[in-house]
Design a protein around this motif. Structure first.
Motif, mmCIF file in Angstrom:
data_model
loop_
_atom_site.group_PDB
_atom_site.id
_atom_site.type_symbol
_atom_site.label_atom_id
_atom_site.label_comp_id
_atom_site.label_asym_id
_atom_site.label_seq_id
_atom_site.Cartn_x
_atom_site.Cartn_y
_atom_site.Cartn_z
ATOM 1 N N ILE A 92 4.894 -13.156 14.725
ATOM 2 C CA ILE A 92 5.767 -11.978 14.733
ATOM 3 C C ILE A 92 5.525 -11.203 13.445
ATOM 4 N N PRO A 93 5.410 -9.885 13.531
ATOM 5 C CA PRO A 93 5.201 -9.097 12.304
ATOM 6 C C PRO A 93 6.289 -9.374 11.263
ATOM 7 N N PHE A 94 5.881 -9.336 9.987
ATOM 8 C CA PHE A 94 6.732 -9.745 8.868
ATOM 9 C C PHE A 94 8.116 -9.112 8.903
ATOM 10 N N ARG A 95 8.198 -7.791 8.949
ATOM 11 C CA ARG A 95 9.496 -7.110 8.889
ATOM 12 C C ARG A 95 10.345 -7.411 10.125
ATOM 13 N N LEU A 96 9.734 -7.441 11.285
ATOM 14 C CA LEU A 96 10.473 -7.748 12.511
ATOM 15 C C LEU A 96 10.981 -9.187 12.476
ATOM 16 N N ARG A 97 10.154 -10.108 11.994
ATOM 17 C CA ARG A 97 10.557 -11.516 11.880
ATOM 18 C C ARG A 97 11.810 -11.640 11.012
ATOM 19 N N HIS A 98 11.798 -10.996 9.858
ATOM 20 C CA HIS A 98 12.952 -11.090 8.961
ATOM 21 C C HIS A 98 14.166 -10.357 9.525
ATOM 22 N N LEU A 99 13.942 -9.251 10.209
ATOM 23 C CA LEU A 99 15.065 -8.554 10.847
ATOM 24 C C LEU A 99 15.714 -9.451 11.897
ATOM 25 N N LEU A 100 14.901 -10.094 12.731
ATOM 26 C CA LEU A 100 15.434 -10.977 13.768
ATOM 27 C C LEU A 100 16.133 -12.190 13.157
ATOM 28 N N LEU A 101 15.560 -12.757 12.108
ATOM 29 C CA LEU A 101 16.201 -13.893 11.440
ATOM 30 C C LEU A 101 17.521 -13.458 10.800
ATOM 31 N N GLY A 102 17.545 -12.278 10.195
ATOM 32 C CA GLY A 102 18.785 -11.769 9.614
ATOM 33 C C GLY A 102 19.869 -11.598 10.662
ATOM 34 N N LEU A 103 19.486 -11.059 11.823
ATOM 35 C CA LEU A 103 20.456 -10.898 12.918
ATOM 36 C C LEU A 103 20.911 -12.254 13.455
ATOM 37 N N GLY A 104 19.988 -13.193 13.542
ATOM 38 C CA GLY A 104 20.342 -14.542 13.998
ATOM 39 C C GLY A 104 21.315 -15.217 13.047
ATOM 40 N N ARG A 158 26.334 -19.965 3.012
ATOM 41 C CA ARG A 158 24.875 -20.120 3.063
ATOM 42 C C ARG A 158 24.279 -19.180 4.109
ATOM 43 N N CYS A 159 24.943 -19.036 5.254
ATOM 44 C CA CYS A 159 24.447 -18.110 6.281
ATOM 45 C C CYS A 159 24.455 -16.670 5.770
ATOM 46 N N LEU A 160 25.510 -16.291 5.037
ATOM 47 C CA LEU A 160 25.561 -14.938 4.471
ATOM 48 C C LEU A 160 24.424 -14.714 3.476
ATOM 49 N N ALA A 161 24.124 -15.728 2.674
ATOM 50 C CA ALA A 161 22.992 -15.610 1.747
ATOM 51 C C ALA A 161 21.694 -15.426 2.518
ATOM 52 N N ARG A 162 21.561 -16.118 3.641
ATOM 53 C CA ARG A 162 20.357 -15.962 4.471
ATOM 54 C C ARG A 162 20.313 -14.578 5.125
ATOM 55 N N VAL A 163 21.465 -14.079 5.593
ATOM 56 C CA VAL A 163 21.505 -12.726 6.176
ATOM 57 C C VAL A 163 20.993 -11.731 5.146
ATOM 58 N N TYR A 164 21.553 -11.798 3.944
ATOM 59 C CA TYR A 164 21.130 -10.889 2.879
ATOM 60 C C TYR A 164 19.633 -11.033 2.607
ATOM 61 N N GLY A 165 19.166 -12.262 2.433
ATOM 62 C CA GLY A 165 17.769 -12.483 2.100
ATOM 63 C C GLY A 165 16.811 -11.980 3.163
ATOM 64 N N HIS A 166 17.136 -12.234 4.429
ATOM 65 C CA HIS A 166 16.227 -11.795 5.500
ATOM 66 C C HIS A 166 16.271 -10.284 5.693
#
Length: 191
Positions: A92-104, A158-166
């Motif tokens: 998955i392209p880098f930005r899309l991967r992180h966007l999807l992980l952030g939404l997840g 921890r999930c909020l930190a991951r949302v921010y990071g992704h």
């Protein structure tokens, strides 16, 4: 944990959260040790003097197993120990991967918030009504709900930190959050 130094304030937040997670997983480890000791003592008393502990099952099921599970959740997430299907992740392209992980992770935050809220409601009710289990030792139930609230609240953080990071990774195009190591093939010696 946040890697990048440009994430203002998040490095300190992540370090504090990491320290909290280490403390919670230490309590979880103590609960595992307590389970082993209680089970060993119960079995020894049962077979040596025919007098098992009458309270061991309730103590383990009501408090210790809850502590083992809920207090270890956020640390397990930090170390990428939860089950993940990541075999196609690198395709998955880098930005899309992180966007999807952030939404997840945003969805996960919402689910954990519901769990925490529900457990908090039960905690308040159980504490105010002094609810206890019907057993030889009438253990109070609010302690179990408190363990759920504490572990779930740390998981939310921890999930909020991951949302921010992704989402920051998706926006900047740079990896701001730790990613799980790539999957490896298990050799015969690892099976």
């Amino acid at each position: 944990m946040i890697r990048s130094s440009h994430a203002s304030g998040s490095g300190g937040f992540s370090r504090m959260l990491g320290a909290l997670e280490v403390g919670l997983v230490a309590v979880s480890a103590v609960a595992i040790a307590a389970i082993m000791l209680v089970v060993t003592l119960d079995a020894t008393l049962r077979y040596v003097i025919s007098s098992p502990l009458t309270w061991s099952y309730e103590l383990i099921g009501l408090y210790l197993m809850v502590a083992v599970f809920f207090l270890a959740l956020p640390d397990t997430l930090t170390h990428h120990g939860h089950i993940a299907v990541d075999i196609f992740q690198r395709l998955i392209p880098f930005r899309l991967r992180h966007l999807l992980l952030g939404l997840g992770y945003a969805l996960s935050t919402w689910i954990m918030t519901l769990i925490t809220w529900g457990a908090g409601q039960r905690l308040t009710t159980a504490f105010l009504r002094d609810e206890r289990i019907a057993a030889v030792v009438p253990w109070p139930t609010w302690i179990a709900y408190l363990l759920v609230v504490v572990g779930s609240a740390a998981m939310i953080l921890r999930c909020l930190a991951r949302v921010y990071g992704h989402l920051a990774s998706a926006a900047t195009g740079r990896e701001v959050v730790d990613m799980p190591p790539p999957p490896t093939e298990a050799g015969p010696e690892e099976i």
